[in-house]
Design an enzyme around this catalytic site. Structure first.
Site, PDB file in Angstrom:
ATOM      1  N   ASP A 101       0.946  -1.077   0.135  1.00 18.79           N
ATOM      2  CA  ASP A 101      -0.038   0.127  -0.154  1.00 18.79           C
ATOM      3  C   ASP A 101       0.986   1.080   0.070  1.00 18.79           C
ATOM      4  OD1 ASP A 101      -3.013   0.947   0.288  1.00 18.79           O
ATOM      5  OD2 ASP A 101      -1.774   1.923   2.022  1.00 18.79           O
ATOM      6  N   HIS A 296      -7.149  -6.460  -1.113  1.00 14.37           N
ATOM      7  CA  HIS A 296      -5.966  -5.072  -0.981  1.00 14.37           C
ATOM      8  C   HIS A 296      -4.964  -5.795   0.168  1.00 14.37           C
ATOM      9  CE1 HIS A 296      -4.041  -1.535  -1.108  1.00 14.37           C
ATOM     10  NE2 HIS A 296      -4.367  -1.433   0.301  1.00 14.37           N
TER      11      HIS A 296
END
Length: 317
Positions: A101, A296
């Site tokens: 991320d 994610h």
């Protein structure tokens, strides 16, 4: 059973909390938002067992690491400086730097700005944004409108208060909604609404996330709140100005890209372009690993697959 230890180090004047395990070549694991070093809990045993010294810091503004008040202290130059200072504080000259991320953004830029200190680099989920490229916020506004969450995060105090109002709900919802188990919803804040209106608070957590995991994150964010992490987003455009001297530069250390096939952030096609096209930003991208049925929160949702990809990459160096 993980057996990492926790301690504090002085990384260039920044009091930094780290979790560490193992001996051997240094591997730094950089978390994203809203995460802390805890997001790498499944990687310590495997990587340490493979012969590496694994260190995961709480990054600037997160968890038990210091949180400067000035938003200008969260530029990419400051953050790359933190990584270099941490390598020094650990008594090493180089490290393999892996990020997820926003931590992936930091890993890529550390390799770009200081290739002499980066043995190799890995990005999970997020690809590098070219230095001095068009403003990310302008691009996101054109693509998604004014409600896109990066834009919502810009106003000081707004997202900070919303996310901090009920940290348990915030973290349950963000971790669930971004995963393969959550709903596929665009991260666009509705008019008059807030970021949490873009996701779902689950009645039951998915198998990869326990109530104890959520409690660990809540305890971390109780120390510093969400403002430090949000300040990373508030420097996106400033970073492009600061990085103008690196316009057209490439990331030269050996590199790896890993992503979940259901992660809306992942762009495998662009990864191939960054490697294969003339002038691509990742000329030494050795592998692009797609993890099926994964969202994610890649290293948390599918730790076995991520660990295997990391170890294969590390052993190839």
């Amino acid at each position: 059973m993980t057996s990492f230890t926790n301690r504090e180090v002085d990384a260039g004047g920044l009091r930094t909390h780290i979790a560490e395990q193992g001996v051997g070549e240094l591997v730094l694991l950089l978390h994203g938002f809203p995460e802390t070093s805890y997001s790498w809990r499944h990687q310590f045993d495997e990587l340490a067992g493979a012969g590496y010294r694994v260190v995961a810091p709480d990054l600037r503004g997160f968890g038990r690491t210091e949180r400067p008040a000035d938003v200008g202290r969260y530029t990419m130059l400051e953050l790359v400086g933190d990584v270099v200072a941490l390598i020094d504080a650990l008594g090493e000259r180089q490290a393999v730097v892996v990020g997820h991320d926003m931590g992936a953004v930091l890993a890529w830029y550390t390799a770009l700005l200081r290739p002499d200190r980066v043995r190799a680099v890995g990005g999970i989920g997020v690809l590098p944004w070219p230095a001095a490229a068009p403003s990310p916020l302008t691009v996101f506004r054109q693509m998604f409108g004014d409600g896109f969450y990066h834009l919502y995060f810009q106003q000081p105090g707004v997202a900070d208060a919303e996310l901090a109002h009920d940290p348990t709900r915030t973290l349950r919802q963000m971790l669930y909604s971004g995963s393969a188990d959550g709903p596929r919803a665009p991260l666009v804040v509705p008019p008059g609404g807030g970021f949490l209106d873009t996701g779902t608070d689950p009645e039951v957590l998915p198998p990869w996330l326990t109530e104890a995991d959520v409690a660990a994150y809540v305890a971390d964010f109780a120390v510093t709140g969400f403002t430090g992490g949000l300040n990373w987003y508030r420097n996106l455009d400033r970073n492009q100005e600061l990085l103008k001297p690196w316009r057209g530069a490439t990331i030269t250390p050996p590199s790896l890209y890993v992503g979940g096939e259901l992660d809306p952030v992942v762009d495998f096609a662009r990864a191939a372009d960054l490697r294969d096209q003339p002038g691509g930003m990742l000329p030494n991208l050795r592998s692009i690993v797609k993890i099926p049925h994964c969202g994610h929160w890649t290293q948390q949702e599918r730790p076995a697959e991520v660990n295997a990809a990391l170890i294969e990459f590390l052993k190839s160096l």
